[in-house]
Scaffold this active site. Structure first.
Site, PDB file in Angstrom:
ATOM      1  N   ARG A  25       0.712  -1.335  -0.034  1.00 37.99           N
ATOM      2  CA  ARG A  25      -0.060  -0.040   0.010  1.00 37.99           C
ATOM      3  C   ARG A  25       0.846   1.389   0.014  1.00 37.99           C
ATOM      4  O   ARG A  25       0.621   2.063   0.747  1.00 37.99           O
ATOM      5  CB  ARG A  25      -0.816  -0.051   1.274  1.00 37.99           C
ATOM      6  CG  ARG A  25      -2.047  -0.857   1.321  1.00 37.99           C
ATOM      7  CD  ARG A  25      -3.286  -0.065   0.707  1.00 37.99           C
ATOM      8  NE  ARG A  25      -4.369  -1.253   0.574  1.00 37.99           N
ATOM      9  CZ  ARG A  25      -5.428  -1.576   1.018  1.00 37.99           C
ATOM     10  NH1 ARG A  25      -5.550  -0.880   2.221  1.00 37.99           N
ATOM     11  NH2 ARG A  25      -6.216  -2.367   0.863  1.00 37.99           N
ATOM     12  N   ARG A  29      -3.822   6.644   1.045  1.00 31.89           N
ATOM     13  CA  ARG A  29      -4.558   7.693   1.841  1.00 31.89           C
ATOM     14  C   ARG A  29      -3.391   8.257   2.720  1.00 31.89           C
ATOM     15  O   ARG A  29      -3.657   9.553   2.878  1.00 31.89           O
ATOM     16  CB  ARG A  29      -5.588   7.419   2.538  1.00 31.89           C
ATOM     17  CG  ARG A  29      -6.858   7.100   1.618  1.00 31.89           C
ATOM     18  CD  ARG A  29      -8.000   6.582   2.275  1.00 31.89           C
ATOM     19  NE  ARG A  29      -7.865   5.091   2.897  1.00 31.89           N
ATOM     20  CZ  ARG A  29      -8.530   4.278   3.574  1.00 31.89           C
ATOM     21  NH1 ARG A  29      -9.840   4.867   3.601  1.00 31.89           N
ATOM     22  NH2 ARG A  29      -8.187   3.196   3.764  1.00 31.89           N
ATOM     23  N   ARG A  38      -7.685  11.451  -5.077  1.00 36.20           N
ATOM     24  CA  ARG A  38      -8.842  10.803  -4.728  1.00 36.20           C
ATOM     25  C   ARG A  38      -9.974  11.564  -4.465  1.00 36.20           C
ATOM     26  O   ARG A  38     -11.247  11.403  -4.629  1.00 36.20           O
ATOM     27  CB  ARG A  38      -8.405  10.212  -3.494  1.00 36.20           C
ATOM     28  CG  ARG A  38      -8.871   8.891  -2.875  1.00 36.20           C
ATOM     29  CD  ARG A  38      -9.331   7.887  -3.763  1.00 36.20           C
ATOM     30  NE  ARG A  38     -10.290   7.050  -2.787  1.00 36.20           N
ATOM     31  CZ  ARG A  38     -11.748   7.416  -2.540  1.00 36.20           C
ATOM     32  NH1 ARG A  38     -12.118   8.179  -3.301  1.00 36.20           N
ATOM     33  NH2 ARG A  38     -12.364   6.818  -1.889  1.00 36.20           N
ATOM     34  N   ASP A  74      -6.864  -3.002  -7.449  1.00 33.14           N
ATOM     35  CA  ASP A  74      -7.600  -3.655  -6.218  1.00 33.14           C
ATOM     36  C   ASP A  74      -7.836  -4.995  -6.348  1.00 33.14           C
ATOM     37  O   ASP A  74      -7.938  -5.466  -7.467  1.00 33.14           O
ATOM     38  CB  ASP A  74      -8.852  -2.779  -5.856  1.00 33.14           C
ATOM     39  CG  ASP A  74      -9.191  -3.119  -4.381  1.00 33.14           C
ATOM     40  OD1 ASP A  74      -8.603  -2.530  -3.409  1.00 33.14           O
ATOM     41  OD2 ASP A  74      -9.983  -4.242  -3.996  1.00 33.14           O
ATOM     42  N   TYR A 150     -14.580 -12.864   0.135  1.00 31.99           N
ATOM     43  CA  TYR A 150     -15.092 -11.535  -0.197  1.00 31.99           C
ATOM     44  C   TYR A 150     -16.329 -11.954  -0.888  1.00 31.99           C
ATOM     45  O   TYR A 150     -17.329 -11.349  -0.704  1.00 31.99           O
ATOM     46  CB  TYR A 150     -14.214 -10.541  -0.966  1.00 31.99           C
ATOM     47  CG  TYR A 150     -13.328  -9.909  -0.094  1.00 31.99           C
ATOM     48  CD1 TYR A 150     -13.837  -8.708   0.601  1.00 31.99           C
ATOM     49  CD2 TYR A 150     -12.022 -10.080  -0.293  1.00 31.99           C
ATOM     50  CE1 TYR A 150     -12.693  -8.216   1.478  1.00 31.99           C
ATOM     51  CE2 TYR A 150     -11.081  -9.529   0.634  1.00 31.99           C
ATOM     52  CZ  TYR A 150     -11.832  -8.390   1.521  1.00 31.99           C
ATOM     53  OH  TYR A 150     -10.679  -7.492   2.217  1.00 31.99           O
TER      54      TYR A 150
HETATM   55  O1  CP3 Z   1      -0.102   0.696  -3.348  1.00 32.88           O
HETATM   56  C1  CP3 Z   1      -0.405  -0.375  -3.329  1.00 32.88           C
HETATM   57  O2  CP3 Z   1      -0.187  -1.233  -2.585  1.00 32.88           O
HETATM   58  C2  CP3 Z   1      -1.268  -1.045  -4.699  1.00 32.88           C
HETATM   59  C3  CP3 Z   1      -2.569  -0.390  -4.457  1.00 32.88           C
HETATM   60  C4  CP3 Z   1      -3.551  -1.618  -3.606  1.00 32.88           C
HETATM   61  C5  CP3 Z   1      -4.849  -1.270  -3.364  1.00 32.88           C
HETATM   62  N1  CP3 Z   1      -5.561  -2.439  -2.946  1.00 32.88           N
HETATM   63  C6  CP3 Z   1      -5.593   0.299  -3.400  1.00 32.88           C
HETATM   64  C7  CP3 Z   1      -6.582   0.275  -2.457  1.00 32.88           C
HETATM   65  C8  CP3 Z   1      -3.429  -3.024  -3.279  1.00 32.88           C
HETATM   66  C9  CP3 Z   1      -2.095  -4.056  -3.521  1.00 32.88           C
HETATM   67  C10 CP3 Z   1      -4.810  -3.586  -2.788  1.00 32.88           C
HETATM   68  C11 CP3 Z   1      -4.784  -4.879  -2.413  1.00 32.88           C
HETATM   69  C12 CP3 Z   1      -5.913  -5.385  -1.694  1.00 32.88           C
HETATM   70  N2  CP3 Z   1      -7.223  -4.756  -1.890  1.00 32.88           N
HETATM   71  C13 CP3 Z   1      -5.892  -6.196  -0.466  1.00 32.88           C
HETATM   72  C14 CP3 Z   1      -4.795  -6.932  -0.332  1.00 32.88           C
HETATM   73  C15 CP3 Z   1      -3.936  -6.368   0.536  1.00 32.88           C
HETATM   74  C16 CP3 Z   1      -3.889  -6.373   1.914  1.00 32.88           C
HETATM   75  O3  CP3 Z   1      -4.277  -5.501   2.631  1.00 32.88           O
HETATM   76  O4  CP3 Z   1      -3.799  -7.637   2.292  1.00 32.88           O
HETATM   77  C17 CP3 Z   1      -7.338  -6.229  -0.059  1.00 32.88           C
HETATM   78  C18 CP3 Z   1      -7.647  -7.140   1.101  1.00 32.88           C
HETATM   79  C19 CP3 Z   1      -8.275  -5.388  -0.771  1.00 32.88           C
HETATM   80  C20 CP3 Z   1      -9.647  -4.938  -0.576  1.00 32.88           C
HETATM   81  C21 CP3 Z   1      -9.615  -3.637  -0.242  1.00 32.88           C
HETATM   82  N3  CP3 Z   1      -9.511  -2.533  -1.018  1.00 32.88           N
HETATM   83  C22 CP3 Z   1      -9.884  -3.296   1.100  1.00 32.88           C
HETATM   84  C23 CP3 Z   1     -10.180  -4.114   2.344  1.00 32.88           C
HETATM   85  C24 CP3 Z   1      -9.979  -1.757   1.353  1.00 32.88           C
HETATM   86  C25 CP3 Z   1     -10.073  -0.821   2.453  1.00 32.88           C
HETATM   87  C26 CP3 Z   1     -11.217  -0.188   2.581  1.00 32.88           C
HETATM   88  C27 CP3 Z   1     -10.906   1.053   3.381  1.00 32.88           C
HETATM   89  O5  CP3 Z   1     -11.922   1.937   3.267  1.00 32.88           O
HETATM   90  O6  CP3 Z   1      -9.977   1.129   4.182  1.00 32.88           O
HETATM   91  C28 CP3 Z   1      -9.765  -1.573  -0.060  1.00 32.88           C
HETATM   92  C29 CP3 Z   1      -9.389  -0.162  -0.365  1.00 32.88           C
HETATM   93  C30 CP3 Z   1      -8.183   0.514  -1.004  1.00 32.88           C
HETATM   94  N4  CP3 Z   1      -7.675  -0.292  -2.048  1.00 32.88           N
HETATM   95  C31 CP3 Z   1      -7.601   1.626  -0.700  1.00 32.88           C
HETATM   96  C32 CP3 Z   1      -6.497   1.569  -1.584  1.00 32.88           C
HETATM   97  C33 CP3 Z   1      -5.441   2.662  -1.601  1.00 32.88           C
HETATM   98  C34 CP3 Z   1      -8.004   2.845   0.303  1.00 32.88           C
HETATM   99  C35 CP3 Z   1      -9.180   3.153  -0.201  1.00 32.88           C
HETATM  100  C36 CP3 Z   1      -9.375   4.456  -0.797  1.00 32.88           C
HETATM  101  O7  CP3 Z   1      -8.550   4.946  -1.200  1.00 32.88           O
HETATM  102  O8  CP3 Z   1     -10.550   5.127  -0.773  1.00 32.88           O
END
Ligand code: CP3
Length: 346
Positions: A25, A29, A38, A74, A150
Site C-alpha cells: 500500500r 491515503r 482521490r 485493487d 469476499y
Molecule cells: O500501493 C499499493 O499497495 C497498491 C494498491 C492496492 C490497493 N488495494 C488500493 C487500495 C493494493 C495492493 C490493494 C490490495 C487489496 N485490496 C487487498 C490486499 C492487501 C491487503 O491489505 O492484504 C485487499 C484485502 C483489498 C480489498 C480492499 N480494498 C480493502 C479491504 C480496502 C479498504 C477499505 C477502506 O476503506 O479502508 C480497499 C480499498 C483500497 N484499495 C484503498 C487503496 C489505496 C484505500 C481506500 C481508498 O482510497 O478509498
C-alpha cells in the site's frame, strides 16, 4: 544494479548489492498526492483509468525512493468481470451486493471475460515505460481463498462463517469456486506479465483465518496450481498472507519464490524453519511507522540483522501502510535499509 534487477534477483535468492525495499500500500491515503487525486476520482475510477493508475503508482514510488512500484489496482477488480457487482462504502470497506453462497451462484460466475481487466495491464505498460529497469514492476492479484472469502461473505469478515460453511458443507461447489477464480486470475496475471510486470504478488491476505488442516485440504491444491501457472509466464511469484505463522510450511508448498512474513514472527526464525527454501519479504509492523525515527531505525536494523545478508530478503512491512502514517517515516525506512542493507553481502 537497477531496482528491477535487485528485486528479481532477491526473489530468486541470488546475491544483490543491497536489500531491495518497497511497501505494501505504498500508494494510499497516507500520501497527500494520493488524497489529491482521490478528491476528484473514486477508487474504482483511478483503477480503471490507466493514466490515473499509472500516475498514482509512479508518484508514490518516486516520492519514497523504493526499488519497486506495485501497480495501483485493487484485489476485488476480477469480481466484476465474473459477474459480481461491488462498491467501496466509506468507512466500511468493500461490499459485494449478492454474495455467492450456493452451488447455483457458483455456476453462474463467468470466467470468459478476463479481457475486461486489461485496463490494469495498460496501466502497467505506462509505468514500465516510465521507469524502464530503474524500478521493479510488481503486478498482483488476489489468491483464490481470499477472493472467495469476499465473494461468499459479501465483504470483510471476522469469523468467515459463510465461507467455511460452504467449504465444509459443499466441498464440490467450493472447489468449483476456487477453480473458476484461479482461471480468471491466471489470465489476469498473464496480461500483467505481458504488459511488463517483473514479479507477480499473490495476496492471500486472509489465509491466516484457516487451520493448517483446512488450508491443506481446501486451499493449497488450487493455489499451488495457480502459483505454478503464473511462474510459467516467466516471473517470480511472491505469496503474501497475514497471521500465517503456523501456515508457512504449507504455504511454501505452493512453490512460490517468495513468502510474505508479518511482524508476529521473527524473520530469522521463520526463514530458518522454512529451511531457506524460498525467499522472504517483510516484516516490519506498519504501526512502527508511528514511532520516533530512532526506534524505527532499530527495528529496521533488527530485521536486516536477522536476514544477515543472506540472498533472498526483500524488505517490506508485514501488512499495508495505514492512513495517517507520517510519510517522512516511510522515507526514513528506505534510507535506513539503504544504509544497513548493503552490509554483510555474500
Ligand atoms: O500501493 C499499493 O499497495 C497498491 C494498491 C492496492 C490497493 N488495494 C488500493 C487500495 C493494493 C495492493 C490493494 C490490495 C487489496 N485490496 C487487498 C490486499 C492487501 C491487503 O491489505 O492484504 C485487499 C484485502 C483489498 C480489498 C480492499 N480494498 C480493502 C479491504 C480496502 C479498504 C477499505 C477502506 O476503506 O479502508 C480497499 C480499498 C483500497 N484499495 C484503498 C487503496 C489505496 C484505500 C481506500 C481508498 O482510497 O478509498
Amino acid at each position: 544494479m537497477t531496482g528491477a534487477t535487485r528485486l528479481v534477483r532477491a526473489c530468486l535468492r541470488q546475491p544483490v548489492d543491497r536489500t531491495p525495499v518497497w511497501f505494501l500500500r505504498q500508494a494510499g491515503r497516507y500520501m497527500a498526492e494520493y488524497q489529491a487525486v482521490r478528491k476528484r476520482h473514486s477508487l474504482l475510477e483511478i483503477c480503471k483509468q490507466p493514466a490515473l493508475a499509472a500516475e498514482v503508482t509512479i508518484t508514490a514510488a518516486e516520492k519514497l525512493g523504493v526499488d519497486a512500484a506495485i501497480i495501483f489496482a485493487d484485489l476485488l477488480l476480477p469480481l466484476e468481470s465474473m459477474g459480481l457487482d461491488f462498491e467501496f462504502q466509506a468507512g466500511e470497506g468493500p461490499v459485494i451486493h449478492t454474495p455467492v453462497r450456493t452451488p447455483e451462484a457458483v455456476a453462474r460466475l463467468r470466467t470468459d471475460r478476463a479481457e475486461d481487466l486489461s485496463y490494469v495491464a495498460e496501466a502497467i505498460q505506462r509505468v514500465a515505460a516510465h521507469f524502464r529497469d530503474r524500478l521493479g514492476m510488481i503486478g498482483f492479484c488476489g489468491a483464490p481463498f481470499t477472493l472467495a472469502s469476499y465473494m461468499v461473505e459479501g465483504g470483510g469478515s471476522r469469523n468467515y462463517i459463510h465461507t467455511k460453511t460452504l467449504m465444509y458443507r459443499q466441498p464440490d461447489a467450493w472447489l468449483a469456486l476456487l477453480e473458476k477464480l484461479a482461471a480468471v486470475l491466471r489470465e489476469f496475471a498473464r496480461q500483467q506479465v505481458e504488459a511488463g510486470a517483473d514479479v507477480i504478488q499473490i495476496f492471500d491476505s486472509w489465509a491466516g483465518a484457516l487451520s493448517v488442516e483446512d488450508y491443506r485440504e481446501f486451499v493449497l491444491p488450487v493455489t499451488k496450481t495457480l502459483v505454478r501457472e503464473v511462474q510459467s509466464f516467466g516471473v517470480p511469484v511472491i505469496y503474501f498472507g497475514v497471521d500465517t505463522a503456523s501456515l508457512l510450511p504449507a504455504m511454501r508448498e505452493t512453490g512460490a519464490d517468495v513468502l510474505g512474513l508479518d511482524w508476529r514472527v521473527s524473520l530469522g526464525k521463520a526463514w530458518r524453519e522454512l529451511d531457506y527454501a524460498c525467499a522472504v519479504q517483510g516484516n516490519l509492523d506498519p504501526i512502527t511507522l508511528f514511532a520516533e525515527p530512532e526506534l524505527i531505525r532499530r527495528r529496521v536494523r533488527g530485521i536486516l540483522d536477522q536476514a544477515a545478508g543472506r540472498p533472498g530478503h526483500i524488505f517490506n512491512l508485514g501488512h499495508g501502510i495505514v492512513p495517517e502514517t507520517p510519510v517522512e517515516n516511510v522515507q526514513a525506512v528506505v534510507k535506513f535499509v539503504r544504509e544497513y542493507g548493503g552490509e554483510e553481502r555474500r
